[in-house]
Design a protein around this motif. Sequence first.
Motif: not given
Length: 459
Positions: A161-171
């Motif tokens: 559900g992340a909108r980009n790689l950065q958000e996915s890694l933070l999740l």
Amino acid sequence: MQKPATHLRLSLTTRLSPKLQQSLQVLQLSTLELQELVAGWLEDNPFLEEVENTPEDSFSDTQYVQPPQPGIKQAESDVWDTLADNPDMYELLRRQVCEYDLDKVTAARVYFLIENLNEQGYLDSSLTDLVENAPLEWQLDETELAQALTILQQFEPTGVGARNLQESLLLQMDNLSAESADINEIHTCARLLINKHFGQWLSTHQFRQLCRQLPQFSANTLEAACKLIGTLNPYPCYGLPDRNGILSVRPDMEVYINKSGHWQIRLLHDTFPQLRIEPGVEEWLEQKNTEKMDAMCKNKWQEAQTCLHSLQMRKTTLQRLGEWILQQQQDFFSFGSLALAPLTIKETAQALELAESTVSRAINQKYLTCSQGVFPLRYFFSQSVAATDDGTGNSQTAIKTLLQSMINEEDPQHPYSDTHLVNQLAKQGINLARRTVAKYREALKIPPAHQRKVQYSNH
């Protein structure tokens, strides 16, 4: 009345032999499609046999992203049983909706978001676009849809559900911190690197700069944080079946650092079927006396030779293509997308002495895995932009990456306009028209400044 006349005309035409046609067909297939084709060959041609990969041919699982495991062959069964035992990514996510205490309206919004995920688990479209393109009777609200997205981002696999790689890694970092008894310094450092210094730790020079910029962390802590980030998955749903029940990506080649410290490329043998002619076939053919049987057997013999030639051509072409990509894009493997050099199919075809159509077929549905992640081969080909008099320029992909980085670091209260982005690029020697920057921004699915400001305020 004019009498009909007959004229002779000489012309040259090029026709591909059946052998070459099959070789080109095999070249453009994906790994999974090739495996299905080879299975048909083995069933139809008695002269072919499959050779098991030797231990030294097997690929050790040391990749940044683990490759998906081959599917387990199952006995014939009812089709519904097969679907139940092997749900695709979207079904796995839909099942998790029932695990949360949601009202019908909120659950419907989560289902809507799931259907808009791409095969890797990312939400490509902005919430604004989803609301605008949804039927009016649904009465979707962007704020309520953002709340549903927060729920979706709690699902497994972590990072979906992340909108980009950065958000996915933070999740994924949030999930690691939740599982730990306490949030240690390494976790704090890793979150800071992802959030404020994303991708700025890929080279020795960048690492030294980080040590100076972040004096509150020791070099050992920074190094451990970088290693922790390297264990995260850049593709949340990588390895899960897609809507057709098959795995979406299997890398064909790997770029790695050898013992001498140099970049090197190798084909992954597991993705190349190993076939050979059954031993003793030629002697067996010579012993046959029936002309009809000899003709039929020789036909199968020729088909077997063509199949082996096609596989060898595919292997040789991909090896040469991989070596060329590594030679032209070495800076990318060291420094990431910002260092991606312009590269076209035309110049690749000239360098490898191949037809442009052959190169296009070779990069179709083929993937490369490296320390940066898993990339389709087409990712490494892009036109030169803002070229100077000496012919040098930047690739479109590198400029898009730079734009994404600038926007990620902008002040939420004062987002960068396209004109400001043009000026910032000009300071780095990249001269582009404002409409070109706007086109790249739209390709990245980034809304204009005024819409981003509204999104920031909603969050």
